[in-house]
Write a protein that holds these residues in place. Sequence first.
Motif, PDB file in Angstrom:
ATOM      1  N   HIS A  49       7.289  -9.807 -16.781  1.00  0.00           N
ATOM      2  CA  HIS A  49       7.563  -8.939 -15.628  1.00  0.00           C
ATOM      3  C   HIS A  49       7.378  -9.700 -14.328  1.00  0.00           C
ATOM      4  O   HIS A  49       8.140  -9.535 -13.380  1.00  0.00           O
ATOM      5  CB  HIS A  49       6.660  -7.710 -15.639  1.00  0.00           C
ATOM      6  N   LEU A  50       6.364 -10.533 -14.285  1.00  0.00           N
ATOM      7  CA  LEU A  50       6.087 -11.326 -13.089  1.00  0.00           C
ATOM      8  C   LEU A  50       7.225 -12.322 -12.840  1.00  0.00           C
ATOM      9  O   LEU A  50       7.698 -12.456 -11.714  1.00  0.00           O
ATOM     10  CB  LEU A  50       4.759 -12.060 -13.243  1.00  0.00           C
ATOM     11  N   LEU A  51       7.671 -12.981 -13.889  1.00  0.00           N
ATOM     12  CA  LEU A  51       8.745 -13.964 -13.756  1.00  0.00           C
ATOM     13  C   LEU A  51      10.056 -13.303 -13.334  1.00  0.00           C
ATOM     14  O   LEU A  51      10.855 -13.902 -12.616  1.00  0.00           O
ATOM     15  CB  LEU A  51       8.929 -14.729 -15.068  1.00  0.00           C
ATOM     16  N   ASN A  52      10.285 -12.068 -13.775  1.00  0.00           N
ATOM     17  CA  ASN A  52      11.491 -11.319 -13.404  1.00  0.00           C
ATOM     18  C   ASN A  52      11.347 -10.617 -12.066  1.00  0.00           C
ATOM     19  O   ASN A  52      12.277  -9.950 -11.611  1.00  0.00           O
ATOM     20  CB  ASN A  52      11.851 -10.287 -14.480  1.00  0.00           C
ATOM     21  N   GLU A  53      10.155 -10.714 -11.473  1.00  0.00           N
ATOM     22  CA  GLU A  53       9.853 -10.063 -10.201  1.00  0.00           C
ATOM     23  C   GLU A  53      10.139  -8.561 -10.245  1.00  0.00           C
ATOM     24  O   GLU A  53      10.714  -7.979  -9.342  1.00  0.00           O
ATOM     25  CB  GLU A  53      10.610 -10.728  -9.054  1.00  0.00           C
ATOM     26  N   ARG A  54       9.717  -7.944 -11.341  1.00  0.00           N
ATOM     27  CA  ARG A  54       9.899  -6.494 -11.521  1.00  0.00           C
ATOM     28  C   ARG A  54       8.587  -5.868 -11.967  1.00  0.00           C
ATOM     29  O   ARG A  54       7.822  -6.455 -12.712  1.00  0.00           O
ATOM     30  CB  ARG A  54      10.967  -6.201 -12.570  1.00  0.00           C
ATOM     31  N   PHE A  55       8.370  -4.652 -11.505  1.00  0.00           N
ATOM     32  CA  PHE A  55       7.216  -3.881 -11.952  1.00  0.00           C
ATOM     33  C   PHE A  55       7.772  -2.697 -12.734  1.00  0.00           C
ATOM     34  O   PHE A  55       8.343  -1.770 -12.138  1.00  0.00           O
ATOM     35  CB  PHE A  55       6.383  -3.398 -10.760  1.00  0.00           C
ATOM     36  N   PRO A  56       7.656  -2.718 -14.056  1.00  0.00           N
ATOM     37  CA  PRO A  56       8.236  -1.641 -14.866  1.00  0.00           C
ATOM     38  C   PRO A  56       7.480  -0.333 -14.664  1.00  0.00           C
ATOM     39  O   PRO A  56       6.253  -0.302 -14.667  1.00  0.00           O
ATOM     40  CB  PRO A  56       8.083  -2.153 -16.290  1.00  0.00           C
ATOM     41  N   ILE A  57       8.224   0.735 -14.467  1.00  0.00           N
ATOM     42  CA  ILE A  57       7.612   2.045 -14.237  1.00  0.00           C
ATOM     43  C   ILE A  57       8.466   3.112 -14.915  1.00  0.00           C
ATOM     44  O   ILE A  57       9.692   3.067 -14.855  1.00  0.00           O
ATOM     45  CB  ILE A  57       7.456   2.304 -12.720  1.00  0.00           C
ATOM     46  N   THR A  58       7.814   4.036 -15.582  1.00  0.00           N
ATOM     47  CA  THR A  58       8.533   5.104 -16.268  1.00  0.00           C
ATOM     48  C   THR A  58       8.852   6.230 -15.283  1.00  0.00           C
ATOM     49  O   THR A  58       8.258   6.317 -14.198  1.00  0.00           O
ATOM     50  CB  THR A  58       7.694   5.686 -17.425  1.00  0.00           C
ATOM     51  N   GLY A  59       9.752   7.094 -15.668  1.00  0.00           N
ATOM     52  CA  GLY A  59      10.092   8.248 -14.840  1.00  0.00           C
ATOM     53  C   GLY A  59       8.896   9.153 -14.613  1.00  0.00           C
ATOM     54  O   GLY A  59       8.692   9.682 -13.520  1.00  0.00           O
ATOM     55  N   GLU A  60       8.087   9.320 -15.637  1.00  0.00           N
ATOM     56  CA  GLU A  60       6.883  10.167 -15.538  1.00  0.00           C
ATOM     57  C   GLU A  60       5.879   9.573 -14.546  1.00  0.00           C
ATOM     58  O   GLU A  60       5.293  10.288 -13.735  1.00  0.00           O
ATOM     59  CB  GLU A  60       6.242  10.316 -16.917  1.00  0.00           C
ATOM     60  N   GLU A  61       5.700   8.256 -14.614  1.00  0.00           N
ATOM     61  CA  GLU A  61       4.795   7.585 -13.678  1.00  0.00           C
ATOM     62  C   GLU A  61       5.325   7.700 -12.246  1.00  0.00           C
ATOM     63  O   GLU A  61       4.552   7.934 -11.313  1.00  0.00           O
ATOM     64  CB  GLU A  61       4.648   6.100 -14.045  1.00  0.00           C
ATOM     65  N   ALA A  62       6.634   7.570 -12.085  1.00  0.00           N
ATOM     66  CA  ALA A  62       7.250   7.676 -10.757  1.00  0.00           C
ATOM     67  C   ALA A  62       7.034   9.064 -10.157  1.00  0.00           C
ATOM     68  O   ALA A  62       6.713   9.184  -8.973  1.00  0.00           O
ATOM     69  CB  ALA A  62       8.737   7.356 -10.840  1.00  0.00           C
ATOM     70  N   LYS A  63       7.177  10.101 -10.971  1.00  0.00           N
ATOM     71  CA  LYS A  63       6.970  11.473 -10.482  1.00  0.00           C
ATOM     72  C   LYS A  63       5.530  11.686 -10.027  1.00  0.00           C
ATOM     73  O   LYS A  63       5.277  12.288  -8.990  1.00  0.00           O
ATOM     74  CB  LYS A  63       7.319  12.486 -11.581  1.00  0.00           C
ATOM     75  N   LYS A  64       4.589  11.181 -10.835  1.00  0.00           N
ATOM     76  CA  LYS A  64       3.171  11.337 -10.498  1.00  0.00           C
ATOM     77  C   LYS A  64       2.844  10.597  -9.198  1.00  0.00           C
ATOM     78  O   LYS A  64       2.162  11.133  -8.323  1.00  0.00           O
ATOM     79  CB  LYS A  64       2.299  10.812 -11.639  1.00  0.00           C
ATOM     80  N   LEU A  65       3.352   9.362  -9.059  1.00  0.00           N
ATOM     81  CA  LEU A  65       3.106   8.596  -7.845  1.00  0.00           C
ATOM     82  C   LEU A  65       3.728   9.272  -6.630  1.00  0.00           C
ATOM     83  O   LEU A  65       3.129   9.301  -5.552  1.00  0.00           O
ATOM     84  CB  LEU A  65       3.656   7.171  -7.991  1.00  0.00           C
ATOM     85  N   ASP A  66       4.921   9.809  -6.810  1.00  0.00           N
ATOM     86  CA  ASP A  66       5.593  10.489  -5.700  1.00  0.00           C
ATOM     87  C   ASP A  66       4.794  11.714  -5.246  1.00  0.00           C
ATOM     88  O   ASP A  66       4.657  11.973  -4.056  1.00  0.00           O
ATOM     89  CB  ASP A  66       7.005  10.897  -6.114  1.00  0.00           C
ATOM     90  N   THR A  67       4.236  12.436  -6.192  1.00  0.00           N
ATOM     91  CA  THR A  67       3.452  13.632  -5.874  1.00  0.00           C
ATOM     92  C   THR A  67       2.124  13.285  -5.209  1.00  0.00           C
ATOM     93  O   THR A  67       1.746  13.891  -4.212  1.00  0.00           O
ATOM     94  CB  THR A  67       3.160  14.432  -7.170  1.00  0.00           C
ATOM     95  N   GLU A  68       1.432  12.276  -5.754  1.00  0.00           N
ATOM     96  CA  GLU A  68       0.072  11.985  -5.310  1.00  0.00           C
ATOM     97  C   GLU A  68      -0.027  10.947  -4.185  1.00  0.00           C
ATOM     98  O   GLU A  68      -1.038  10.896  -3.488  1.00  0.00           O
ATOM     99  CB  GLU A  68      -0.759  11.505  -6.503  1.00  0.00           C
ATOM    100  N   HIS A  69       1.008  10.105  -4.016  1.00  0.00           N
ATOM    101  CA  HIS A  69       0.876   8.997  -3.066  1.00  0.00           C
ATOM    102  C   HIS A  69       2.080   8.848  -2.139  1.00  0.00           C
ATOM    103  O   HIS A  69       2.294   7.782  -1.568  1.00  0.00           O
ATOM    104  CB  HIS A  69       0.635   7.682  -3.820  1.00  0.00           C
ATOM    105  N   ARG A  70       2.844   9.898  -1.965  1.00  0.00           N
ATOM    106  CA  ARG A  70       4.015   9.832  -1.080  1.00  0.00           C
ATOM    107  C   ARG A  70       3.568   9.481   0.337  1.00  0.00           C
ATOM    108  O   ARG A  70       2.630  10.050   0.872  1.00  0.00           O
ATOM    109  CB  ARG A  70       4.746  11.169  -1.054  1.00  0.00           C
ATOM    110  N   GLY A  71       4.246   8.505   0.930  1.00  0.00           N
ATOM    111  CA  GLY A  71       3.936   8.096   2.289  1.00  0.00           C
ATOM    112  C   GLY A  71       2.807   7.084   2.406  1.00  0.00           C
ATOM    113  O   GLY A  71       2.509   6.616   3.492  1.00  0.00           O
TER     114      GLY A  71
END
Length: 59
Positions: free
Chosen positions: A25-47
């Motif tokens: 992931h580091l070599l590809n310069e990507r941070f893998p994230i699931t849809g469920e994780e994205a929803k939780k982050l959007d709800t709890e850490h937006r902005g």
Amino acid sequence: MAVIIMQLVCDTCKKVLLEKEGEAHLLNERFPITGEEAKKLDTEHRGHECHIEAVEKLQ
């Protein structure tokens, strides 16, 4: 033996939100994230200011 871990860190909350293992992931310069994780982050850490860092952890 050390393992490379990528961490998503919230600068606003001053805590690690997600950890993903894998040097590939580091070599590809990507941070893998699931849809469920994205929803939780959007709800709890937006902005919030967040960043990604790579750390070595001993096993």
